[in-house]
Every structure is written in C-alpha cells, then in structure tokens.
Design a protein around this motif. Sequence first.
Motif, PDB file in Angstrom:
ATOM      1  N   MET A 134      -3.536  -5.627  -9.579  1.00  0.00           N
ATOM      2  CA  MET A 134      -3.820  -4.787  -8.742  1.00  0.00           C
ATOM      3  C   MET A 134      -5.267  -5.647  -8.820  1.00  0.00           C
ATOM      4  O   MET A 134      -6.012  -6.332  -9.777  1.00  0.00           O
ATOM      5  CB  MET A 134      -4.176  -3.936  -9.499  1.00  0.00           C
ATOM      6  CG  MET A 134      -2.648  -2.951  -9.847  1.00  0.00           C
ATOM      7  SD  MET A 134      -2.568  -2.005 -10.883  1.00  0.00           S
ATOM      8  CE  MET A 134      -0.788  -1.337 -10.827  1.00  0.00           C
ATOM      9  N   GLU A 135      -6.301  -5.203  -7.797  1.00  0.00           N
ATOM     10  CA  GLU A 135      -7.646  -5.814  -7.278  1.00  0.00           C
ATOM     11  C   GLU A 135      -7.960  -4.447  -6.998  1.00  0.00           C
ATOM     12  O   GLU A 135      -7.586  -3.563  -5.755  1.00  0.00           O
ATOM     13  CB  GLU A 135      -7.423  -6.871  -6.796  1.00  0.00           C
ATOM     14  CG  GLU A 135      -6.939  -8.305  -7.285  1.00  0.00           C
ATOM     15  CD  GLU A 135      -7.068  -9.944  -7.025  1.00  0.00           C
ATOM     16  OE1 GLU A 135      -8.413  -9.468  -6.159  1.00  0.00           O
ATOM     17  OE2 GLU A 135      -6.904 -10.554  -6.664  1.00  0.00           O
ATOM     18  N   GLU A 136      -9.731  -4.109  -7.361  1.00  0.00           N
ATOM     19  CA  GLU A 136     -10.579  -4.166  -6.926  1.00  0.00           C
ATOM     20  C   GLU A 136     -11.335  -4.497  -5.524  1.00  0.00           C
ATOM     21  O   GLU A 136     -11.391  -5.142  -5.617  1.00  0.00           O
ATOM     22  CB  GLU A 136     -11.266  -3.584  -7.668  1.00  0.00           C
ATOM     23  CG  GLU A 136     -10.751  -2.893  -8.440  1.00  0.00           C
ATOM     24  CD  GLU A 136     -10.071  -0.785  -7.934  1.00  0.00           C
ATOM     25  OE1 GLU A 136     -10.899  -0.545  -7.601  1.00  0.00           O
ATOM     26  OE2 GLU A 136      -9.698  -0.362  -8.837  1.00  0.00           O
ATOM     27  N   SER A 137     -10.896  -3.901  -4.190  1.00  0.00           N
ATOM     28  CA  SER A 137     -11.955  -4.783  -3.267  1.00  0.00           C
ATOM     29  C   SER A 137     -13.747  -4.971  -3.586  1.00  0.00           C
ATOM     30  O   SER A 137     -14.016  -5.746  -3.516  1.00  0.00           O
ATOM     31  CB  SER A 137     -11.753  -3.717  -1.906  1.00  0.00           C
ATOM     32  OG  SER A 137     -12.352  -2.581  -2.255  1.00  0.00           O
ATOM     33  N   ASP A 138     -14.320  -3.716  -4.109  1.00  0.00           N
ATOM     34  CA  ASP A 138     -15.402  -4.203  -4.498  1.00  0.00           C
ATOM     35  C   ASP A 138     -16.842  -3.803  -3.416  1.00  0.00           C
ATOM     36  O   ASP A 138     -17.029  -5.499  -3.046  1.00  0.00           O
ATOM     37  CB  ASP A 138     -15.692  -4.751  -5.892  1.00  0.00           C
ATOM     38  CG  ASP A 138     -15.335  -4.491  -6.383  1.00  0.00           C
ATOM     39  OD1 ASP A 138     -15.326  -3.390  -7.179  1.00  0.00           O
ATOM     40  OD2 ASP A 138     -14.631  -5.371  -7.781  1.00  0.00           O
ATOM     41  N   GLU A 179      -5.761   6.152  -9.166  1.00  0.00           N
ATOM     42  CA  GLU A 179      -6.281   6.330 -10.030  1.00  0.00           C
ATOM     43  C   GLU A 179      -5.393   6.853 -10.634  1.00  0.00           C
ATOM     44  O   GLU A 179      -5.399   6.309 -12.262  1.00  0.00           O
ATOM     45  CB  GLU A 179      -7.548   7.346 -10.607  1.00  0.00           C
ATOM     46  CG  GLU A 179      -8.339   6.723  -9.739  1.00  0.00           C
ATOM     47  CD  GLU A 179      -9.856   8.102  -9.964  1.00  0.00           C
ATOM     48  OE1 GLU A 179      -9.673   8.907 -10.081  1.00  0.00           O
ATOM     49  OE2 GLU A 179     -11.357   8.039  -9.060  1.00  0.00           O
ATOM     50  N   ASN A 198       0.757  -1.514   0.060  1.00  0.00           N
ATOM     51  CA  ASN A 198      -0.196   0.188  -0.280  1.00  0.00           C
ATOM     52  C   ASN A 198       0.435   1.413  -0.199  1.00  0.00           C
ATOM     53  O   ASN A 198       0.836   2.363   0.513  1.00  0.00           O
ATOM     54  CB  ASN A 198      -1.388   0.214   1.420  1.00  0.00           C
ATOM     55  CG  ASN A 198      -0.319   0.389   2.491  1.00  0.00           C
ATOM     56  OD1 ASN A 198       1.116  -0.041   2.135  1.00  0.00           O
ATOM     57  ND2 ASN A 198      -1.054   0.024   3.806  1.00  0.00           N
ATOM     58  N   VAL A 225      -9.607 -10.144   1.076  1.00  0.00           N
ATOM     59  CA  VAL A 225      -9.115  -9.941  -0.443  1.00  0.00           C
ATOM     60  C   VAL A 225      -7.449 -10.130  -0.403  1.00  0.00           C
ATOM     61  O   VAL A 225      -7.121 -11.088  -1.561  1.00  0.00           O
ATOM     62  CB  VAL A 225      -8.389  -8.247  -0.893  1.00  0.00           C
ATOM     63  CG1 VAL A 225      -8.205  -8.403  -2.484  1.00  0.00           C
ATOM     64  CG2 VAL A 225     -10.208  -7.732  -1.175  1.00  0.00           C
ATOM     65  N   VAL A 267     -10.023  -5.425   3.403  1.00  0.00           N
ATOM     66  CA  VAL A 267      -9.368  -6.333   2.898  1.00  0.00           C
ATOM     67  C   VAL A 267      -8.458  -7.104   3.342  1.00  0.00           C
ATOM     68  O   VAL A 267      -8.097  -7.724   2.335  1.00  0.00           O
ATOM     69  CB  VAL A 267      -8.097  -4.791   2.946  1.00  0.00           C
ATOM     70  CG1 VAL A 267      -6.656  -4.901   2.859  1.00  0.00           C
ATOM     71  CG2 VAL A 267      -8.466  -3.477   2.370  1.00  0.00           C
ATOM     72  N   ILE A 327      -4.287  -3.138  -3.459  1.00  0.00           N
ATOM     73  CA  ILE A 327      -5.599  -3.382  -3.295  1.00  0.00           C
ATOM     74  C   ILE A 327      -6.160  -1.792  -3.896  1.00  0.00           C
ATOM     75  O   ILE A 327      -5.694  -1.041  -2.958  1.00  0.00           O
ATOM     76  CB  ILE A 327      -6.081  -3.988  -2.316  1.00  0.00           C
ATOM     77  CG1 ILE A 327      -6.235  -5.331  -2.168  1.00  0.00           C
ATOM     78  CG2 ILE A 327      -7.856  -3.949  -2.312  1.00  0.00           C
ATOM     79  CD1 ILE A 327      -5.518  -6.380  -0.767  1.00  0.00           C
ATOM     80  N   ASP A 328      -6.988  -1.518  -4.806  1.00  0.00           N
ATOM     81  CA  ASP A 328      -7.805  -0.418  -5.093  1.00  0.00           C
ATOM     82  C   ASP A 328      -7.108   0.820  -5.295  1.00  0.00           C
ATOM     83  O   ASP A 328      -6.578   1.399  -4.139  1.00  0.00           O
ATOM     84  CB  ASP A 328      -8.353   0.304  -3.875  1.00  0.00           C
ATOM     85  CG  ASP A 328      -9.502  -0.587  -3.463  1.00  0.00           C
ATOM     86  OD1 ASP A 328     -10.434  -2.079  -4.566  1.00  0.00           O
ATOM     87  OD2 ASP A 328      -9.994  -0.523  -1.998  1.00  0.00           O
ATOM     88  N   PRO A 329      -6.237   0.525  -6.388  1.00  0.00           N
ATOM     89  CA  PRO A 329      -5.224   1.447  -6.510  1.00  0.00           C
ATOM     90  C   PRO A 329      -5.367   2.775  -7.060  1.00  0.00           C
ATOM     91  O   PRO A 329      -5.749   2.615  -7.508  1.00  0.00           O
ATOM     92  CB  PRO A 329      -4.310   0.295  -7.442  1.00  0.00           C
ATOM     93  CG  PRO A 329      -5.746  -0.292  -8.493  1.00  0.00           C
ATOM     94  CD  PRO A 329      -6.189  -0.790  -7.270  1.00  0.00           C
TER      95      PRO A 329
END
Length: 279
Positions: free
Chosen positions: A221-225, A193, A162, A232, A229, A189-191
């Motif tokens: 890279m992954e989005e947590s949606d 923009e 992070n 994920v 965390v 996670i959630d990189p």
Amino acid sequence: MPFKTIIAIIQSAEDTDRVLDCAIPLAARFEGHVIGVHAEPLPVAYASTIGFPDTEFLQATADMNKERSKKLEGLFRGRLEAAGQSFEWRGLESFSGDSALSGISSARCADLVVAAQRNPDADSDTSTDIDTLLYDAGRPVLVVPHAGPSLSSYNRILIAWNGSREAARAAFDALPFIIEAEQVEILVIDPPEDLEADADAGGAEIATALARHGANVAVAMEESDGRAVDDVIQDRVGAIGADLLVMGAYSHSWLRELLFGGITRTVLQSMPVATFMSR
C-alpha cells in the motif's frame, strides 16, 4: 485458461519483431495459434488538374500498399514457419489503415491480443490506436514496450489494484502469467481508511483469491502524496523490478480519459515494461 488464440497486431516492420518475439513463445508454451493482423489504408482519390480522379496516383498508391503488406506478411510467415507454429495471416484494408482498429473483430474471438507500444520517435503512420482496441475489443491486450527486452514470461508481476470491475477482469485474465510468476504484488494506492469494511479496495480479497490458484502474492500500500497515480505505479515497477504490469483499462469513462488524460493513456505511451490490460 491458456492463451490458445493469439492476435498479433502488425502495423509496421519496426514493431513486427517486437510483437512476434512475445507472441511466438507464448503460442509455443500454450500450444496456441497466432493470427497476424495488418491493415493498409484504402487509396484516397485525388482530382487531377482537369477535375477527374487521378487514376495513376490511385494505382501507384494501391501498388505501394500491396507491396508493404506483402513484405510484412513475408516477415510474419518466415518467423512463424521457422518456429513451427500454427498461424494465419489476415491482410486487411480500411480507411484508417490502422491495424489495431481493423483487428477489433478478430480480437473479439481471441484469448489474447499482443500489440506494440507507441514509439514516440516513430512516424505517426506506424502507430496504432491501442486505446480504441482496448476499449472496444472486450479482450485482454498485452502491450509490448517500444524499448528494452520483449519478454513472454514474467518473474515479477505488479497488479495495480483499485477494486474496480476493470481491475478484477485484468487480474483474472492474467492468471496464466500470474500463477507462473515467482512473485506477484498487489499495489493499492491511497488505500481506504477502513480496510476491514472495504476489503475489495484494500487488496486482501483479490490476493487471497489469486493465492488459491497457487500464486505467490503480497499486498503493498502506498500513499500518492500529491503524485500522479501513473507516476506511483511506474516508480513501484522500478522499485520491485517488475517485468509485467497488470491493470484495468479505462476505470473512468472514456470521455473523461480523453478530456483530462488518465492512467491508461499514460501507461500506453511510457510504461517501460510489458503491460497486460483488460476492460
């Protein structure tokens, strides 16, 4: 930097083999020295029916604690002597009887601390306060899972990244493992923009730095949606077959972690693979 001084936190007979199954091969590989640390609680004085300290109870408790410590020392010495490994034993006493807490001063002079993850089915007396050890020792801690194989070398490593100071510390502290691994993945996670403007948080720079040491590194890279965390991270560990997780401990304040929970505490309780943590 190789791990030359390794602290093995020995709280109970249950976790002795799991900790040593990891610590002994590590010491052999890096030509290191293993220090076993175990603490027993100081006997608490109870008043007898006539108001005086119950000396018989105190003596019985002291004898029981001494016998337990002697048994664990015997297990430790037997394993280390059979392996032909350099070692020493530190039997301590403290009010808590917690080997992790009592081992903090020893840990500060070590390259690595090896401790067992809490077993949710074990008695509370056999658990150690790894949280405080991580927070106060200033040294990396390798947490061995309470179930599954206890490994000392790792082929697939996942680094939870992070861009924080703690994450950077963990990544470089874990270099002896990282450069030996077949594959290392940086998980973001959630990189952010704008990855070009925030290369640190995006994982590109740390991947390049580790690659200069000879590590085989990739970035994912992954989005947590909406997922937690820690969920994920755990899902990604399973997806790539990672056998070691590397992450920074307590990237937020310890008070915030205690009040609201957090990734560090969840990982210490439930991660199914070995976890290397630094702060």
